[in-house]
Enzyme design. Structure first.
Site, PDB file in Angstrom:
ATOM      1  N   GLU A 120       8.567  -0.240  11.785  1.00 55.73           N
ATOM      2  CA  GLU A 120       9.745   0.628  11.881  1.00 55.73           C
ATOM      3  C   GLU A 120       9.213   2.043  12.015  1.00 55.73           C
ATOM      4  OE1 GLU A 120      12.011   3.379  11.275  1.00 55.73           O
ATOM      5  OE2 GLU A 120      12.144   2.764   9.175  1.00 55.73           O
ATOM      6  N   GLU A 133       8.875  13.981  18.043  1.00 51.32           N
ATOM      7  CA  GLU A 133       9.517  13.980  16.739  1.00 51.32           C
ATOM      8  C   GLU A 133       8.865  15.048  15.859  1.00 51.32           C
ATOM      9  OE1 GLU A 133      10.749  10.609  13.466  1.00 51.32           O
ATOM     10  OE2 GLU A 133       8.689  10.577  14.236  1.00 51.32           O
ATOM     11  N   THR A 146       0.260   5.863  14.411  1.00 54.73           N
ATOM     12  CA  THR A 146      -0.414   5.005  13.441  1.00 54.73           C
ATOM     13  C   THR A 146      -0.176   3.544  13.769  1.00 54.73           C
ATOM     14  OG1 THR A 146      -0.149   6.708  11.743  1.00 54.73           O
ATOM     15  CG2 THR A 146      -0.662   4.490  10.993  1.00 54.73           C
ATOM     16  N   GLY A 196       6.204   4.003   9.563  1.00 55.42           N
ATOM     17  CA  GLY A 196       5.483   5.258   9.749  1.00 55.42           C
ATOM     18  C   GLY A 196       5.580   5.733  11.189  1.00 55.42           C
ATOM     19  N   SER A 197       4.537   6.393  11.652  1.00 55.45           N
ATOM     20  CA  SER A 197       4.554   7.005  12.978  1.00 55.45           C
ATOM     21  C   SER A 197       4.118   6.024  14.053  1.00 55.45           C
ATOM     22  CB  SER A 197       3.623   8.225  13.007  1.00 55.45           C
ATOM     23  OG  SER A 197       2.266   7.815  13.015  1.00 55.45           O
ATOM     24  N   CYS A 219      12.966   9.124   9.890  1.00 55.11           N
ATOM     25  CA  CYS A 219      12.792   8.517  11.208  1.00 55.11           C
ATOM     26  C   CYS A 219      14.109   8.413  11.955  1.00 55.11           C
ATOM     27  CB  CYS A 219      12.152   7.141  11.061  1.00 55.11           C
ATOM     28  SG  CYS A 219      13.099   6.010  10.023  1.00 55.11           S
ATOM     29  N   LYS A 223       0.863  -1.186   0.000  1.00 51.52           N
ATOM     30  CA  LYS A 223       0.000   0.000   0.000  1.00 51.52           C
ATOM     31  C   LYS A 223       0.895   1.229   0.000  1.00 51.52           C
ATOM     32  CE  LYS A 223      -1.965   2.799   2.369  1.00 51.52           C
ATOM     33  NZ  LYS A 223      -1.960   4.314   2.330  1.00 51.52           N
TER      34      LYS A 223
END
Length: 507
Positions: A275, A408, A255, A251-252, A311, A200
């Site tokens: 990650e 962050e 999420t 991602g975050s 990241c 995705k």
């Protein structure tokens, strides 16, 4: 502070290199219309969504807005293709990835240019990502080829044969900051392990990921790799699908928590890896060569790679009090000299943020830092030009109690903090819940080992920054993730051990 537009001396004109959207798109779709890639062919969705060029803020194409039912179709295609793919040897699968690598080498420059338009990352950065993908496609199959099953003799009259079995279909949800690299790196180990995959694409940068279908079409069997674009609905459909046993996410942390919640509600047991982000420290000791340390700390910010949207960016710079001001001076000078501009302008050193929403989020962090008493050294404003630009920004006199000290930012913003001794450096480095990466700069090996071992992070550099070491497991501690990537650990995470236990009858 206000966000009154200003133009740094290094900013370039947005029209210095006019984007050739039609030409860039036509390199992958003859009609210039991005589509999903499912079952070895281009497919569309019932709905489409507009995507923007971050360097100008203007729409430049539209992409499929994949529905839940359309994700289900992609999973069905992947399921149908998986048995034949799993029946191949690891060597056969590695050869297929070799063909994909050759296609990437042929079309790498076109992909780098399309990704610069799509993501806002400057051309040197997108070319670097193509180079990394080429390296991964060449080197990582060796990790899989080196693995083998094992045979043990737990009883005098029996043996146990342990093999690795693929999960079936893997769902991969990628982040927006390196769209083609993350997609290509994310498919290598699942495929080598015998899985098929549905990727995705990130909603902010879908085009460069979808374009990979043009490379897959003549190299990978139909249905083995499928790529769809879309937003929350598409991602959720992949996460909760009952036939997708393994989910990988980049991602975050917020999420990731939402995904874990949805996994618990899905009614099926799944394997999950993530990650995630970090508030990563870069520790500069008093004995460091300050020019080298400041240069490395600046590189660790990823401003010239992805405008700080990384990241692993070591954007929390912890400096011994005796050299703090000298380091801040060097860092500010490097930031002020950066040349900002359109990502596809070859002279650009730092591009825009990925979207208006991300620009506004970064500016909100800047405002909160000023309101809470941090000292702005340089930057902190939007740039007077089209697109989603924020000046390279440096704060000092920050604390972990401030929002800027604990959250962050994911943008071109760095902070510094002073420390007196090793104990305080470790305490500052370990503040907060995140722990992805860290760096230590010192000429004392004993100190490097003490600090590197004591800092809670999954990936630590000593006298280095922002560089990955092949085979070294990458991933986060604490709230920065689950699982490891780029290593044998990642390869093994895409299969399950199966024990075949055999009683041997006496003669």
């Amino acid at each position: 502070m206000t966000t009154t537009p200003t133009t740094p001396a290094g900013a370039t004109d947005a029209d210095a290199t006019a984007p050739r959207y039609a030409e860039a798109l036509a390199a992958f779709w003859p009609d210039g219309r991005p589509r999903n890639f499912v079952g070895g062919r281009w497919t569309d969705a019932a709905a489409r969504a507009v995507t923007h060029d971050p360097s100008t803020g203007t729409p430049y194409t539209d992409v499929p807005e994949t529905s839940r039912a359309e994700v289900d179709e992609a999973v069905a295609v992947a399921l149908a293709a998986q048995p034949a793919w799993a029946a191949r040897t690891v060597s056969d699968r590695a050869a297929v990835l070799g063909a994909l690598r050759a296609a990437l080498a042929e079309h790498g420059e076109a992909l780098a240019r399309l990704e610069a338009i799509d993501s806002g990352n400057p051309m040197p950065s997108t070319r670097r990502d193509v180079g990394l993908a080429l390296r991964y496609l060449q080197e990582w199959p060796g990790i899989a080829l080196a693995q083998a099953g094992r045979v043990t003799r737990p009883h005098a009259d029996g043996i146990s044969i342990v093999t690795s079995e693929p999960y079936g279909v893997v769902g991969k949800i990628i982040a927006y900051n390196h769209p083609s690299l993350f997609a290509l790196a994310g498919l290598v180990f699942p495929l080598l392990a015998g899985n098929t995959i549905v990727i995705k694409a990130a909603a902010q940068t879908p085009v460069a990921t979808l374009a990979l279908g043009a490379l897959l079409q003549d190299t990978v069997p139909p249905g083995v790799v499928n790529i769809v674009s879309g937003g929350v609905e598409a991602g959720d459909a992949l996460v909760v699908h009952p036939r997708v046993k393994r989910i990988a996410f980049t991602g975050s942390d917020r999420t990731a928590v939402a995904i874990q919640s949805r996994l618990s509600e899905s009614g099926t047991v799944k394997h999950f890896s993530a990650e995630l982000g970090g508030k990563n420290p870069f520790v500069i000791c008093a004995d460091a060569d300050l020019d080298e340390a400041a240069a490395a700390a600046f590189a660790g910010l990823s401003f010239t790679v992805s405008a700080g949207q990384s990241c692993q960016a070591t954007a929390r710079i912890l400096v011994h009090e005796s050299v703090h001001d000298a380091v801040v001076e060097r860092m500010a000078a490097r930031m002020d000299a950066l040349r900002l501009g359109a990502a596809y302008d070859e002279t650009t050193e730092m591009g825009p943020l990925v979207s208006a929403a991300q620009r506004d989020r970064v500016l909100d962090h800047v405002r909160s830092a000023v309101d809470e008493g941090a000292r702005l050294v340089t930057g902190g404003h939007v740039v007077d030009r089209p697109g989603y630009f924020v000046e390279p920004t440096l704060f000092t006199d920050t604390t972990a109690a401030m929002r800027i000290g604990r959250e962050e930012v994911f943008g071109p913003v760095a902070i510094t903090q002073r420390f007196r001794d090793e104990a305080e450096a470790i305490a500052l480095a370990n503040e907060g819940a995140l722990g992805l990466s860290a760096a230590v700069w010192t000429n004392d090996l004993d100190r490097a080992l003490r600090l590197g071992s004591a800092i809670r992070a999954g990936y630590v550099w000593v006298n280095d920054a922002n560089r990955h070491y092949p085979g070294s497991p990458f991933g986060g501690a604490g709230g920065s993730g689950v699982g490891r990537e780029e290593s044998v650990e990642e390869y093994r995470s895409y299969s399950e051990s199966k024990a075949l236990n055999i009683r041997v009858r006496p003669a």
